[in-house]
Design an enzyme around this catalytic site. Sequence first.
Site, PDB file in Angstrom:
ATOM      1  N   GLU A   1      -4.262   7.104  -3.270  1.00 27.11           N
ATOM      2  CA  GLU A   1      -3.846   5.790  -2.761  1.00 27.11           C
ATOM      3  C   GLU A   1      -3.642   4.791  -3.887  1.00 27.11           C
ATOM      4  O   GLU A   1      -4.390   4.795  -4.869  1.00 27.11           O
ATOM      5  CB  GLU A   1      -4.948   5.195  -1.862  1.00 27.11           C
ATOM      6  CG  GLU A   1      -5.009   5.753  -0.470  1.00 27.11           C
ATOM      7  CD  GLU A   1      -6.093   5.078   0.357  1.00 27.11           C
ATOM      8  OE1 GLU A   1      -6.066   5.228   1.581  1.00 27.11           O
ATOM      9  OE2 GLU A   1      -6.972   4.407  -0.208  1.00 27.11           O
TER      10      GLU A   1
ATOM     11  N   TYR B   1       0.854  -1.192   0.000  1.00 27.90           N
ATOM     12  CA  TYR B   1       0.000   0.000   0.000  1.00 27.90           C
ATOM     13  C   TYR B   1       0.885   1.236   0.000  1.00 27.90           C
ATOM     14  O   TYR B   1       1.861   1.303   0.750  1.00 27.90           O
ATOM     15  CB  TYR B   1      -0.887  -0.006   1.259  1.00 27.90           C
ATOM     16  CG  TYR B   1      -1.580   1.315   1.527  1.00 27.90           C
ATOM     17  CD1 TYR B   1      -2.903   1.508   1.138  1.00 27.90           C
ATOM     18  CD2 TYR B   1      -0.902   2.372   2.159  1.00 27.90           C
ATOM     19  CE1 TYR B   1      -3.536   2.722   1.362  1.00 27.90           C
ATOM     20  CE2 TYR B   1      -1.532   3.592   2.375  1.00 27.90           C
ATOM     21  CZ  TYR B   1      -2.839   3.759   1.976  1.00 27.90           C
ATOM     22  OH  TYR B   1      -3.464   4.957   2.188  1.00 27.90           O
TER      23      TYR B   1
END
Length: 379
Positions: free
Chosen positions: A190, A101
């Site tokens: 993101e 991530y």
Amino acid sequence: MKIDEYQAKEIFTQYNIPTPQEILCKTPQEVKQASRKIGKKVVVKAQVKVGGRGKAGGVKLANNPQEAEEVGKQILGMEIKGLKVQKVLVSEAVEIKSESYVGFTNDRSSKKIVCMASPAGGVDIEEVAKETPDKIYKILVDPLKGGLHDFQARNLAFKLYDDVKSVRQTVSILKALYKAYIGTDASLVEINPLVENGEGKLIALDAKFNFDDNALYRHPEIAKMREVLPAEKVEREAKEKGLSYIKLDGFIGCMVNGAGLAMAAMDMIKLFGGNPANFLDIGGSSNPKKVINAMKILLNDDNVQVVMINIFGGITRCDDVANGLMEAFDALKINLPVVIRLTGTNEKEGLEILKQNKELILANSMQDAAKKAIELANK
Ligand code: GDP
Ligand code: MN
């Protein structure tokens, strides 16, 4: 403002962040054709502006065009967290060696931009933050001091990967992502998951952007991507009529003059165990047109069981407001109980006027109004 994954990936491409080959589709037939064009296994992904599509069944693998069409049929039209799926992204399936991530957002307390990275990607990052916060690494980036420095990006990259090849790719992705974040006036960006494929190449498999609405005027190409949700449509129409309206999920429709008083009225409803259906500030005037428009919005909301009107007459006089209300009620067919609390300048005269309409339920305080409204809703 939020955008869909496919739009976020278009922005990624502009900033040289690698993404899989992808085609946007609106029908199962288009999905089949897209799968044929891509020519290998594909993943069909629901395009809705919420997280956790995978868990909700909105991300599915298909081995061939027939399967892709079948999966397209299943996903198109399904509902994810209350949103109907009308578009899917057909994406070449990527062999996943690892999922991580990375993301940027504003950090208010430090007044800087925070860059976050975690080797525990793919899953809900909020869950990782709660269960295993030590698996999330953060650095603060000062946009006034050169932005994201190479050494910072490298430090983070080494938390994700051991090998130099992956670290180099991560550094260039982080730098590009930072550029995209600044360049679009985003409030969040993101990649989850950022995957390492079979050949050791890093690819953004999913993409998310939130933008600062106040900066959209600087980005007409992003502003154009705005899709008006049904709830937002009512809110926008209200705004055009000079009303501040926000839909909520309770059952007591509120009409108040003044934002602070509206907040207090909602608090009062909550305090006595009720739930407001909306925030609605009609502003400081006695204009019957505004009351009619406001009333129409409340009556159109199926969740509203009772209407609570809370008016404080300061500069506007209560008798003026009362006349406005009477005129509005005459113009509308109202089949719900209406509780009114009216106080302030010329209160006595105002109440005399309201008493002419026997169906109105008068309250002598905000507490009293909230209690009465809740009681009527529970009947
Ligand atoms: P989200 O659930 O809304 O975050 O949707 P994502 O696009 O992040 O997909 C969820 C999960 O589906 C990913 O974390 C992967 O595990 C899996 N997935 C998505 N695309 C692919 C792919 O191309 N290949 C494989 N093997 N898995 C994928
Ligand atoms: Mn994801």
